[in-house]
Write a protein that holds these residues in place. Sequence first.
Motif, PDB file in Angstrom:
ATOM      1  N   PHE A  10      12.128  96.954  71.425  1.00 26.05           N
ATOM      2  CA  PHE A  10      12.573  95.579  71.207  1.00 26.05           C
ATOM      3  C   PHE A  10      11.662  95.041  70.110  1.00 26.05           C
ATOM      4  CE2 PHE A  10      14.935  94.211  75.253  1.00 26.05           C
ATOM      5  CZ  PHE A  10      15.425  95.489  75.475  1.00 26.05           C
ATOM      6  N   LYS A  11      12.169  95.050  68.885  1.00 22.92           N
ATOM      7  CA  LYS A  11      11.340  94.789  67.709  1.00 22.92           C
ATOM      8  C   LYS A  11      10.488  93.534  67.877  1.00 22.92           C
ATOM      9  CE  LYS A  11      12.925  96.012  63.771  1.00 22.92           C
ATOM     10  NZ  LYS A  11      13.665  96.135  62.491  1.00 22.92           N
ATOM     11  N   GLY A  12       9.191  93.698  67.685  1.00 28.22           N
ATOM     12  CA  GLY A  12       8.274  92.571  67.738  1.00 28.22           C
ATOM     13  C   GLY A  12       7.779  92.231  69.121  1.00 28.22           C
ATOM     14  N   SER A  13       8.238  92.957  70.149  1.00 29.11           N
ATOM     15  CA  SER A  13       7.803  92.591  71.495  1.00 29.11           C
ATOM     16  C   SER A  13       7.513  93.787  72.394  1.00 29.11           C
ATOM     17  CB  SER A  13       8.843  91.680  72.168  1.00 29.11           C
ATOM     18  OG  SER A  13      10.113  92.308  72.222  1.00 29.11           O
ATOM     19  N   LEU A  14       8.451  94.733  72.533  1.00 26.42           N
ATOM     20  CA  LEU A  14       8.269  95.845  73.462  1.00 26.42           C
ATOM     21  C   LEU A  14       8.533  97.171  72.750  1.00 26.42           C
ATOM     22  CD1 LEU A  14      10.215  94.477  76.572  1.00 26.42           C
ATOM     23  CD2 LEU A  14       7.735  94.575  76.306  1.00 26.42           C
ATOM     24  N   SER A  15       7.646  98.127  72.938  1.00 32.56           N
ATOM     25  CA  SER A  15       7.866  99.453  72.388  1.00 32.56           C
ATOM     26  C   SER A  15       8.820 100.233  73.279  1.00 32.56           C
ATOM     27  CB  SER A  15       6.539 100.214  72.292  1.00 32.56           C
ATOM     28  OG  SER A  15       6.034 100.486  73.600  1.00 32.56           O
ATOM     29  N   SER A  16       9.351 101.315  72.751  1.00 33.79           N
ATOM     30  CA  SER A  16      10.203 102.199  73.533  1.00 33.79           C
ATOM     31  C   SER A  16       9.450 102.719  74.751  1.00 33.79           C
ATOM     32  CB  SER A  16      10.680 103.363  72.670  1.00 33.79           C
ATOM     33  OG  SER A  16      11.489 104.263  73.389  1.00 33.79           O
ATOM     34  N   GLU A  17       8.180 103.068  74.566  1.00 32.53           N
ATOM     35  CA  GLU A  17       7.360 103.565  75.664  1.00 32.53           C
ATOM     36  C   GLU A  17       7.171 102.513  76.745  1.00 32.53           C
ATOM     37  OE1 GLU A  17       6.682 103.808  72.504  1.00 32.53           O
ATOM     38  OE2 GLU A  17       6.073 105.854  71.991  1.00 32.53           O
ATOM     39  N   LYS A  18       6.967 101.250  76.340  1.00 33.19           N
ATOM     40  CA  LYS A  18       6.735 100.178  77.310  1.00 33.19           C
ATOM     41  C   LYS A  18       7.981  99.923  78.151  1.00 33.19           C
ATOM     42  CE  LYS A  18       4.092  97.191  79.252  1.00 33.19           C
ATOM     43  NZ  LYS A  18       2.888  97.642  79.988  1.00 33.19           N
ATOM     44  N   THR A  19       9.151  99.944  77.547  1.00 32.72           N
ATOM     45  CA  THR A  19      10.367  99.733  78.342  1.00 32.72           C
ATOM     46  C   THR A  19      10.503 100.817  79.400  1.00 32.72           C
ATOM     47  OG1 THR A  19      11.806 101.012  76.841  1.00 32.72           O
ATOM     48  CG2 THR A  19      11.559  98.653  76.383  1.00 32.72           C
ATOM     49  N   GLN A  25       8.489 101.495  86.970  1.00 36.53           N
ATOM     50  CA  GLN A  25       7.912 100.661  88.031  1.00 36.53           C
ATOM     51  C   GLN A  25       8.996 100.071  88.929  1.00 36.53           C
ATOM     52  OE1 GLN A  25       5.480  97.732  85.998  1.00 36.53           O
ATOM     53  NE2 GLN A  25       4.239  99.330  84.997  1.00 36.53           N
ATOM     54  N   SER A  26      10.070  99.579  88.319  1.00 34.84           N
ATOM     55  CA  SER A  26      11.161  99.006  89.112  1.00 34.84           C
ATOM     56  C   SER A  26      11.913 100.078  89.893  1.00 34.84           C
ATOM     57  CB  SER A  26      12.131  98.252  88.201  1.00 34.84           C
ATOM     58  OG  SER A  26      11.531  97.100  87.653  1.00 34.84           O
ATOM     59  N   ALA A  27      12.143 101.221  89.267  1.00 40.86           N
ATOM     60  CA  ALA A  27      12.868 102.299  89.941  1.00 40.86           C
ATOM     61  C   ALA A  27      12.125 102.754  91.190  1.00 40.86           C
ATOM     62  CB  ALA A  27      13.067 103.471  88.984  1.00 40.86           C
ATOM     63  N   GLU A  28      10.819 102.901  91.080  1.00 42.76           N
ATOM     64  CA  GLU A  28      10.030 103.356  92.228  1.00 42.76           C
ATOM     65  C   GLU A  28       9.983 102.309  93.335  1.00 42.76           C
ATOM     66  OE1 GLU A  28       6.348 104.354  90.359  1.00 42.76           O
ATOM     67  OE2 GLU A  28       6.989 106.414  89.898  1.00 42.76           O
ATOM     68  N   LYS A  29      10.137 101.040  92.961  1.00 43.59           N
ATOM     69  CA  LYS A  29      10.155  99.980  93.955  1.00 43.59           C
ATOM     70  C   LYS A  29      11.413 100.061  94.831  1.00 43.59           C
ATOM     71  CE  LYS A  29       9.172  95.987  92.268  1.00 43.59           C
ATOM     72  NZ  LYS A  29       9.282  94.662  91.593  1.00 43.59           N
ATOM     73  N   ARG A 362      10.860  93.159  83.023  1.00 44.33           N
ATOM     74  CA  ARG A 362      10.598  93.610  84.397  1.00 44.33           C
ATOM     75  C   ARG A 362      11.601  92.998  85.369  1.00 44.33           C
ATOM     76  NH1 ARG A 362       5.788  92.388  84.467  1.00 44.33           N
ATOM     77  NH2 ARG A 362       4.770  94.426  84.255  1.00 44.33           N
ATOM     78  N   ASN A 363      11.894  91.711  85.183  1.00 47.68           N
ATOM     79  CA  ASN A 363      12.870  91.034  86.047  1.00 47.68           C
ATOM     80  C   ASN A 363      14.249  91.646  85.898  1.00 47.68           C
ATOM     81  OD1 ASN A 363      15.062  88.600  86.076  1.00 47.68           O
ATOM     82  ND2 ASN A 363      13.524  88.291  87.677  1.00 47.68           N
ATOM     83  N   ALA A 364      14.630  91.957  84.659  1.00 50.15           N
ATOM     84  CA  ALA A 364      15.943  92.563  84.421  1.00 50.15           C
ATOM     85  C   ALA A 364      16.011  93.957  85.055  1.00 50.15           C
ATOM     86  CB  ALA A 364      16.214  92.665  82.918  1.00 50.15           C
ATOM     87  N   ALA A 365      14.934  94.718  84.948  1.00 48.09           N
ATOM     88  CA  ALA A 365      14.898  96.053  85.550  1.00 48.09           C
ATOM     89  C   ALA A 365      15.019  95.964  87.072  1.00 48.09           C
ATOM     90  CB  ALA A 365      13.607  96.763  85.161  1.00 48.09           C
ATOM     91  N   ASP A 366      14.355  94.986  87.658  1.00 49.09           N
ATOM     92  CA  ASP A 366      14.464  94.789  89.109  1.00 49.09           C
ATOM     93  C   ASP A 366      15.904  94.480  89.515  1.00 49.09           C
ATOM     94  OD1 ASP A 366      11.800  95.258  89.578  1.00 49.09           O
ATOM     95  OD2 ASP A 366      11.237  93.147  89.786  1.00 49.09           O
ATOM     96  N   ARG A 367      16.553  93.609  88.749  1.00 51.50           N
ATOM     97  CA  ARG A 367      17.943  93.271  89.063  1.00 51.50           C
ATOM     98  C   ARG A 367      18.841  94.497  88.954  1.00 51.50           C
ATOM     99  NH1 ARG A 367      19.466  89.954  84.923  1.00 51.50           N
ATOM    100  NH2 ARG A 367      17.414  89.476  84.065  1.00 51.50           N
ATOM    101  N   LEU A 368      18.587  95.314  87.924  1.00 50.30           N
ATOM    102  CA  LEU A 368      19.397  96.518  87.724  1.00 50.30           C
ATOM    103  C   LEU A 368      19.283  97.465  88.916  1.00 50.30           C
ATOM    104  CD1 LEU A 368      21.012  98.619  86.080  1.00 50.30           C
ATOM    105  CD2 LEU A 368      18.846  99.272  85.005  1.00 50.30           C
ATOM    106  N   PHE A 369      18.069  97.788  89.319  1.00 49.48           N
ATOM    107  CA  PHE A 369      17.898  98.780  90.382  1.00 49.48           C
ATOM    108  C   PHE A 369      18.256  98.212  91.759  1.00 49.48           C
ATOM    109  CE2 PHE A 369      15.282 100.738  87.055  1.00 49.48           C
ATOM    110  CZ  PHE A 369      15.887 101.992  87.046  1.00 49.48           C
ATOM    111  N   ALA A 370      18.119  96.889  91.929  1.00 49.23           N
ATOM    112  CA  ALA A 370      18.579  96.278  93.182  1.00 49.23           C
ATOM    113  C   ALA A 370      20.088  96.417  93.314  1.00 49.23           C
ATOM    114  CB  ALA A 370      18.170  94.804  93.224  1.00 49.23           C
ATOM    115  N   LEU A 371      20.803  96.158  92.226  1.00 55.34           N
ATOM    116  CA  LEU A 371      22.260  96.314  92.243  1.00 55.34           C
ATOM    117  C   LEU A 371      22.669  97.767  92.452  1.00 55.34           C
ATOM    118  CD1 LEU A 371      23.260  93.915  89.328  1.00 55.34           C
ATOM    119  CD2 LEU A 371      23.895  93.651  91.730  1.00 55.34           C
TER     120      LEU A 371
END
Length: 385
Positions: A10-19, A25-29, A362-371
């Motif tokens: 995400f240019k200017g904010s998150l690297s591919s590695e960070k995503t 983290q969300s998947a393991e939760k 992180r919030n979006a990832a949580d929503r994804l794996f919860a669904l």
Amino acid sequence: MRFLFASDSFKGSLSSEKTAELLEQSAEKYFPGCTCIKVPVADGGEGTADVVIKAAGGKKVFVQVHDPYMNPIEAYYGVVNEKTVILDMSVASGLPLIPKEKRDPELTTSYGTGELIRAALDSGYRDIIIALGGSATNDGGMGAMAALGVRFLDDRNQPVKGIGANLIKVKQIDTQEIDPNVKDASFTVICDVKNPLCGHRGATYTFGRQKGGTPEKLKNLENGMCSYQNILKQYSGYDVELIEGGGAAGGLGAALKIFLKAEMKSGIEEVLTLIDFDEKLKGVDLVVTGEGNLDFQSVYGKVISGVGRHCQAKGIPVVAVTGGISENYEGIAEFGIQGVVTTVNAAMDIEYAMDHAENLYRNAADRLFALLRVGIEIGEKRHEP
């Protein structure tokens, strides 16, 4: 469950590695004990070399070169194997190297990129991959080619400096002193755009403003680029205006094609091949990809469409986490993307979203794996005796 994460930065904010870390983290939760495969990817823009070097277990070779204003800097190319290297033109000639208030596409040069290419050739490498993206230049690739020995001459047969302001001055081209190692090498250009050298979709009008171009400077640069295109055509006999990606990196794409006989390839397809992506898909239940903003352009050689297409061919479901979505994004479904979750979860300006990108993702990832967990539980109940 076996997940694979392959998102663009995400240019200017998150690297591919960070995503990938946040998704893990969300998947393991929500799926304790799951297997998470993290695959950094890029489409030929900034960071592509880093992705390939890491995936190939390669190494960086650092070289003293010059930045877009000819100040000495240290840049690098990556060794993929004994014959092949990859380099990002942005590490030598990129926009992030220049403070915003000092950017001027009339004065910047791609010379440092040519120095990187020459260093790789001098070290004996003959298969050279060049990723175009994030350039600070609009010099038609003159700077890079000058570093390799090409001379661009004015109407008095005098060489001109390879900067955007001098495009209009070029009247002849002399390649007699080009690095002799070029003839024994093969060059591959990878990028995420197909823009031509000139015109409203060309190098100047598409990318020049972000490089510091004012309306007056852009007009002058476009006039110079069109004149330069005609000189390239006279020199090579090639229909320069038809080169897809010729306008990439301020016209460096066209120069690499004309002077180095480079093969132009889709960035994401080349990267997925280099990192052996299809092999990594074996046994995977779900792939999560994404990018900063999903729009109609996402289907044209971007990470999200490339990843989706490969997953679709193997019957693996794939969803995307994106910063936002724009009009006509729905076309991405044709490339195997079966669902989209955005990180933006309320009304906010772009600055806020950038500053809070990690928490929003992180919030979006949580929503994804919860669904996803809910969907699996519904499926399991339907199959209960």
